[in-house]
Design an enzyme around this catalytic site. Structure first.
Site, mmCIF file in Angstrom:
data_model
loop_
_atom_site.group_PDB
_atom_site.id
_atom_site.type_symbol
_atom_site.label_atom_id
_atom_site.label_comp_id
_atom_site.label_asym_id
_atom_site.label_seq_id
_atom_site.Cartn_x
_atom_site.Cartn_y
_atom_site.Cartn_z
ATOM 1 N N PHE A 58 -22.327 6.083 -5.948
ATOM 2 C CA PHE A 58 -22.743 7.485 -5.918
ATOM 3 C C PHE A 58 -22.570 8.167 -7.273
ATOM 4 O O PHE A 58 -22.701 9.386 -7.380
ATOM 5 C CB PHE A 58 -21.968 8.219 -4.829
ATOM 6 C CG PHE A 58 -22.079 7.563 -3.476
ATOM 7 C CD1 PHE A 58 -23.236 7.688 -2.725
ATOM 8 C CD2 PHE A 58 -21.045 6.774 -2.979
ATOM 9 C CE1 PHE A 58 -23.362 7.065 -1.497
ATOM 10 C CE2 PHE A 58 -21.169 6.149 -1.743
ATOM 11 C CZ PHE A 58 -22.330 6.291 -1.007
ATOM 12 N N TYR A 101 0.828 -1.210 0.000
ATOM 13 C CA TYR A 101 0.000 0.000 0.000
ATOM 14 C C TYR A 101 0.862 1.259 0.000
ATOM 15 O O TYR A 101 1.831 1.368 0.762
ATOM 16 C CB TYR A 101 -0.928 0.008 1.210
ATOM 17 C CG TYR A 101 -2.094 -0.957 1.125
ATOM 18 C CD1 TYR A 101 -2.497 -1.517 -0.079
ATOM 19 C CD2 TYR A 101 -2.819 -1.304 2.269
ATOM 20 C CE1 TYR A 101 -3.572 -2.391 -0.149
ATOM 21 C CE2 TYR A 101 -3.896 -2.175 2.204
ATOM 22 C CZ TYR A 101 -4.263 -2.719 1.002
ATOM 23 O OH TYR A 101 -5.332 -3.580 0.935
ATOM 24 N N SER A 140 -14.003 -2.419 -0.391
ATOM 25 C CA SER A 140 -14.874 -1.554 -1.206
ATOM 26 C C SER A 140 -16.352 -1.786 -0.897
ATOM 27 O O SER A 140 -17.152 -2.054 -1.806
ATOM 28 C CB SER A 140 -14.612 -1.748 -2.701
ATOM 29 O OG SER A 140 -13.412 -1.139 -3.088
ATOM 30 N N PRO A 141 -16.767 -1.689 0.364
ATOM 31 C CA PRO A 141 -18.188 -1.886 0.688
ATOM 32 C C PRO A 141 -19.090 -0.812 0.098
ATOM 33 O O PRO A 141 -20.300 -1.023 -0.010
ATOM 34 C CB PRO A 141 -18.209 -1.843 2.220
ATOM 35 C CG PRO A 141 -16.997 -1.044 2.606
ATOM 36 C CD PRO A 141 -15.960 -1.390 1.571
ATOM 37 N N LEU A 142 -18.507 0.315 -0.303
ATOM 38 C CA LEU A 142 -19.256 1.363 -1.007
ATOM 39 C C LEU A 142 -18.948 1.337 -2.506
ATOM 40 O O LEU A 142 -19.212 2.306 -3.217
ATOM 41 C CB LEU A 142 -18.946 2.741 -0.427
ATOM 42 C CG LEU A 142 -19.203 2.927 1.072
ATOM 43 C CD1 LEU A 142 -18.851 4.349 1.508
ATOM 44 C CD2 LEU A 142 -20.647 2.605 1.428
ATOM 45 N N ALA A 143 -18.385 0.207 -2.963
ATOM 46 C CA ALA A 143 -18.070 0.002 -4.386
ATOM 47 C C ALA A 143 -17.094 1.046 -4.919
ATOM 48 O O ALA A 143 -17.173 1.452 -6.084
ATOM 49 C CB ALA A 143 -19.341 -0.023 -5.223
ATOM 50 N N GLY A 144 -16.181 1.468 -4.061
ATOM 51 C CA GLY A 144 -15.189 2.441 -4.511
ATOM 52 C C GLY A 144 -15.794 3.743 -4.986
ATOM 53 O O GLY A 144 -15.223 4.443 -5.821
ATOM 54 N N GLY A 145 -16.969 4.080 -4.465
ATOM 55 C CA GLY A 145 -17.648 5.312 -4.851
ATOM 56 C C GLY A 145 -18.585 5.170 -6.039
ATOM 57 O O GLY A 145 -19.332 6.107 -6.362
ATOM 58 N N LYS A 146 -18.582 4.001 -6.714
ATOM 59 C CA LYS A 146 -19.438 3.824 -7.894
ATOM 60 C C LYS A 146 -20.919 3.943 -7.552
ATOM 61 O O LYS A 146 -21.727 4.344 -8.402
ATOM 62 C CB LYS A 146 -19.160 2.465 -8.540
ATOM 63 C CG LYS A 146 -17.880 2.412 -9.349
ATOM 64 C CD LYS A 146 -17.750 1.131 -10.135
ATOM 65 C CE LYS A 146 -17.452 -0.046 -9.240
ATOM 66 N NZ LYS A 146 -17.121 -1.271 -10.018
#
Length: 302
Positions: A221, A53, A213-219
């Protein structure tokens, strides 16, 4: 916050803080140290890392912050991953992009992680990705060495499907070596592990799933994304109903699954952390859960 038992030696918090972007935060050690204290105060004690990272920098950034409060080590669980090699001008041995699951590389990676993180052991070590050249016996030998040396308390994998999991797990024979965690991509946008049987398979073997990515990496939104629009058309009204944020609804959706999915959040804003935690106080109905699920599928269930 209640914790989730990983094995008899380690338990994780239900929300996990990820540090893959820590280099981009450009924080001083003092600022990161304060953030760590804020996380622990809220019950978020599990910290997710990987050797690669931030161009191999993020573990060191964390270690500098931890040095300021060495007593904090007793209150947290540290997860790190190895097995991917990325080219870096900082490290002479990182020639090319490849996977390396050799006994030597795994042990050297763990030793470097311990030095960078300023700790004596990892609560959990994960193999970051499966490799076509993966030799399960060699990985087992490396892990046996690390366990005997007291450097690893539990073991897991990341991005492993059912067959890759089986190939490795059949060689692991002791409590500390049994695969206890699989870090996988899952969100209301990305349902692959729910639809291909991977999540059920992990649940069957009592392997905890960390959701990256529980928020899909921002996808989720991105209103230009038709799939995201379908999903958010359900989540938005639910956020209004429960008087909370859309992020909280997403966390509630993940938490409702009986596999006890552990979301890994990458934010450095404490308000976003609080939104994630708020989701664990929301009890979606089965219908509400399925409304989100079918919106993601793009069709009704049979």
């Amino acid at each position: 916050m209640d914790k989730v038992e990983i094995n008899q030696y380690v338990s994780f918090s239900k929300v996990i803080q990820g540090f893959w972007r820590a280099h981009d935060w450009q924080w001083t050690p003092q600022e990161l140290n304060r953030y760590l204290h804020e996380l622990v105060e809220r019950g978020i004690t599990t910290m997710d890392h990987a050797d690669i990272y931030g161009d191999y920098r993020c573990e060191g950034i964390f270690g500098e912050a931890l040095k300021l409060s060495p007593e904090l080590r007793d209150s947290i669980e540290i997860v790190s991953k190895c097995g991917i090699v990325l080219p870096s001008e900082r490290l002479s041995w990182t020639t090319g992009h490849r996977y390396d699951h050799s006994r030597q590389h795994i042990k050297q990676s763990v030793d470097r992680s311990l030095q960078e993180l300023n700790v004596d052991y990892l609560d959990s070590l994960l193999i970051h990705r499966p490799s076509p050249l993966m030799d399960p016996n060699e990985i087992t030998d490396a892990l046996m060495d690390l366990v005997k040396a007291g450097k690893v308390k539990s073991f897991g994998v990341s991005n492993f499907n059912k067959s890759q999991y089986d190939l490795l797990n059949q060689c692991l024979v002791c409590d500390k070596l049994h695969i206890t965690v699989n870090q996988l991509e899952v969100s209301p946008y990305t349902l692959d592990i729910m639809t291909d049987g991977t999540l059920n398979y992990m649940q069957q073997d009592n392997v905890k799933v960390m959701a990256w990515s529980p928020l899909a990496g921002g996808k989720l939104f991105d209103l230009a994304d038709d799939k995201a629009k379908r999903i958010m058309a359900i989540i938005g009204p639910l956020a209004q109903k429960y008087q909370t944020s859309t992020s909280s609804i997403i966390m509630a959706w993940l938490n409702k699954h009986p596999a006890a999915i552990l979301p890994v959040i990458g934010t450095h804003q404490i308000s976003r952390v609080d939104e994630a935690l708020a989701g664990f106080d929301i009890k979606l109905s089965d219908q509400e859960w399925f409304d989100i699920y079918t919106a993601s599928l793009g069709h009704d269930i049979p």
